[in-house]
Design an enzyme around this catalytic site. Structure first.
Site, PDB file in Angstrom:
ATOM      1  N   ARG A 275       0.839  -1.209   0.000  1.00 40.41           N
ATOM      2  CA  ARG A 275       0.000   0.000   0.000  1.00 40.41           C
ATOM      3  C   ARG A 275       0.877   1.264   0.000  1.00 40.41           C
ATOM      4  NH1 ARG A 275      -5.437  -1.029   0.996  1.00 40.41           N
ATOM      5  NH2 ARG A 275      -5.917   0.963   1.956  1.00 40.41           N
TER       6      ARG A 275
ATOM      7  N   HIS B 159      -6.899   8.332  11.541  1.00 37.22           N
ATOM      8  CA  HIS B 159      -6.404   6.953  11.537  1.00 37.22           C
ATOM      9  C   HIS B 159      -4.890   6.859  11.334  1.00 37.22           C
ATOM     10  CE1 HIS B 159     -10.746   5.531  10.380  1.00 37.22           C
ATOM     11  NE2 HIS B 159     -10.627   5.889  11.646  1.00 37.22           N
TER      12      HIS B 159
ATOM     13  N   GLY C 234     -16.712  10.868   0.325  1.00 35.91           N
ATOM     14  CA  GLY C 234     -16.009   9.628  -0.023  1.00 35.91           C
ATOM     15  C   GLY C 234     -15.827   8.670   1.134  1.00 35.91           C
TER      16      GLY C 234
ATOM     17  N   SER D  50     -17.842   5.514   3.413  1.00 37.73           N
ATOM     18  CA  SER D  50     -18.993   4.622   3.454  1.00 37.73           C
ATOM     19  C   SER D  50     -19.833   4.846   4.715  1.00 37.73           C
ATOM     20  CB  SER D  50     -18.524   3.157   3.389  1.00 37.73           C
ATOM     21  OG  SER D  50     -17.580   2.929   4.409  1.00 37.73           O
TER      22      SER D  50
HETATM   23  N1  APR Z   1     -15.667  10.148  -4.911  1.00 37.67           N
HETATM   24  C1  APR Z   1     -16.377  10.084  -3.748  1.00 37.67           C
HETATM   25  N2  APR Z   1     -16.670   8.917  -3.127  1.00 37.67           N
HETATM   26  C2  APR Z   1     -16.227   7.781  -3.689  1.00 37.67           C
HETATM   27  C3  APR Z   1     -15.488   7.762  -4.895  1.00 37.67           C
HETATM   28  C4  APR Z   1     -15.215   9.017  -5.517  1.00 37.67           C
HETATM   29  N3  APR Z   1     -14.514   9.112  -6.656  1.00 37.67           N
HETATM   30  N4  APR Z   1     -15.191   6.469  -5.188  1.00 37.67           N
HETATM   31  C5  APR Z   1     -15.714   5.724  -4.209  1.00 37.67           C
HETATM   32  N5  APR Z   1     -16.347   6.497  -3.294  1.00 37.67           N
HETATM   33  C6  APR Z   1     -17.012   6.100  -2.058  1.00 37.67           C
HETATM   34  C7  APR Z   1     -17.589   4.708  -2.060  1.00 37.67           C
HETATM   35  O1  APR Z   1     -18.896   4.711  -2.628  1.00 37.67           O
HETATM   36  C8  APR Z   1     -17.598   4.357  -0.580  1.00 37.67           C
HETATM   37  O2  APR Z   1     -18.816   4.751   0.028  1.00 37.67           O
HETATM   38  O3  APR Z   1     -16.042   6.083  -1.034  1.00 37.67           O
HETATM   39  C9  APR Z   1     -16.459   5.211   0.001  1.00 37.67           C
HETATM   40  C10 APR Z   1     -15.252   4.426   0.455  1.00 37.67           C
HETATM   41  O4  APR Z   1     -15.636   3.613   1.519  1.00 37.67           O
HETATM   42  P1  APR Z   1     -14.584   2.737   2.347  1.00 37.67           P
HETATM   43  O5  APR Z   1     -13.703   1.981   1.418  1.00 37.67           O
HETATM   44  O6  APR Z   1     -15.381   1.993   3.353  1.00 37.67           O
HETATM   45  O7  APR Z   1     -13.655   3.811   3.043  1.00 37.67           O
HETATM   46  P2  APR Z   1     -13.840   4.640   4.378  1.00 37.67           P
HETATM   47  O8  APR Z   1     -15.253   5.018   4.620  1.00 37.67           O
HETATM   48  O9  APR Z   1     -12.818   5.715   4.323  1.00 37.67           O
HETATM   49  O10 APR Z   1     -13.402   3.583   5.455  1.00 37.67           O
HETATM   50  C11 APR Z   1     -13.210   4.045   6.754  1.00 37.67           C
HETATM   51  O11 APR Z   1     -12.234   2.041   7.416  1.00 37.67           O
HETATM   52  O12 APR Z   1     -10.966   0.296   7.547  1.00 37.67           O
HETATM   53  C12 APR Z   1     -11.023   1.542   7.812  1.00 37.67           C
HETATM   54  O13 APR Z   1      -9.149   2.752   8.356  1.00 37.67           O
HETATM   55  C13 APR Z   1      -9.937   2.390   7.252  1.00 37.67           C
HETATM   56  O14 APR Z   1     -10.060   4.749   7.084  1.00 37.67           O
HETATM   57  C14 APR Z   1     -10.695   3.561   6.699  1.00 37.67           C
HETATM   58  C15 APR Z   1     -12.049   3.403   7.377  1.00 37.67           C
END
Ligand code: APR
Length: 249
Positions: A70, A119, A190, A192
């Protein structure tokens, strides 16, 4: 892109803004989101099974190697237009705090002046037993996977990130919560909205009366509660918002 009516007016009336970003913010720079399917060597693992203290205790080499992979990707990517728009947006408000779940430094690379890393940061390493920082020179001079820790005879170097099941640094969450309870507008971009305590920040802002603006191509548990839910990518939505703000002020 067309923005929903009232969004720029709500922003024009705001003094204090909090922005929470997640993995989707980095997606357009080429960093896979956390919950994307893993590829190649890592396809048989779930990130949730690698990003834990238990996984590191069981198999430090696998976890270290995954983070090395990563880190390699993160070294190759650059901020996109959405990151730059957030930098410019700072000028439009008297208070602007950027809180990120991302560990890739893309906001800092873009030039954001005040970034709270909920994080941690993937480029940093810490001792697995004492939590003390280990500098990059030590890591490059010690070839183990992971290298031994300089701080404890039985310690190992581990990534300076917060894993599932670990608490966020107290001062960091305190600052983010204080901003959530006093902001006029809270962006959630961005993410989830699945991982706590980060996911609670926009809800705390909502309870305190803030306008919530979500940017995500896919609906989340926050979408129905947000006054403005923009189903768009971070780069498209943020550049459109900055253009709207610049026209009005
Ligand atoms: N623009 C905006 N949103 C986007 C895009 C984009 N181009 N592409 C994807 N997404 C959205 C997806 O639809 C999803 O809802 O970004 C989100 C990413 O979700 P996750 O992968 O779950 O990431 P995140 O919410 O940051 O996860 C939180 O989980 O495991 C931990 O430490 C890790 O910081 C991370 C935390």
């Amino acid at each position: 892109m067309d923005l929903p009516g009232g969004l720029i007016t709500a922003l024009k009336n705001a003094d204090k803004v909090l922005v929470l970003t997640g993995a989707g913010m980095s997606a357009e720079s080429g960093v896979p989101t956390f919950r994307d399917a893993q590829t190649g060597l890592w396809a048989k693992y779930r990130p949730e099974d690698l990003a834990t203290p238990e996984a590191f205790a069981r198999n430090p080499q696998t976890v270290w190697d995954w983070y090395e992979d990563r880190r390699k990707k993160v070294r190759e990517v650059r901020p996109h237009a959405g990151h730059s728009a957030l930098v410019e947006m700072e000028q439009h408000f008297s208070s602007f705090l950027l809180v990120t779940q991302n560990v890739d430094s893309l906001h800092q690379q873009a030039g954001s002046s005040d970034v709270v890393e909920l994080h941690g940061n993937i480029m940093r390493s810490i001792c697995s037993l004492t939590g003390k920082a280990i500098d990059a020179d030590w890591i490059s001079a010690h070839p183990g996977r992971p290298p031994a820790s300089p701080h404890h005879a039985r310690g190992l170097a581990r990534p300076g990130v917060v894993w599932f099941g670990e608490a966020l640094p107290e001062h960091v969450m305190k600052r983010a919560l204080a901003a959530a309870s006093s902001c006029d507008v809270c962006f959630s971009i961005g993410t989830s909205s699945l991982v706590q305590p980060a996911a609670s920040l926009p809800f705390a802002a909502l309870s305190a009366g803030a306008v919530i603006v979500e940017i995500n191509p896919v609906p989340t548990s926050l979408s129905a509660a947000a006054q403005f839910s923009l189903q768009a990518t971070a780069a498209d939505a943020l550049t459109a918002i900055l253009a709207g703000l610049s026209r009005c002020r």
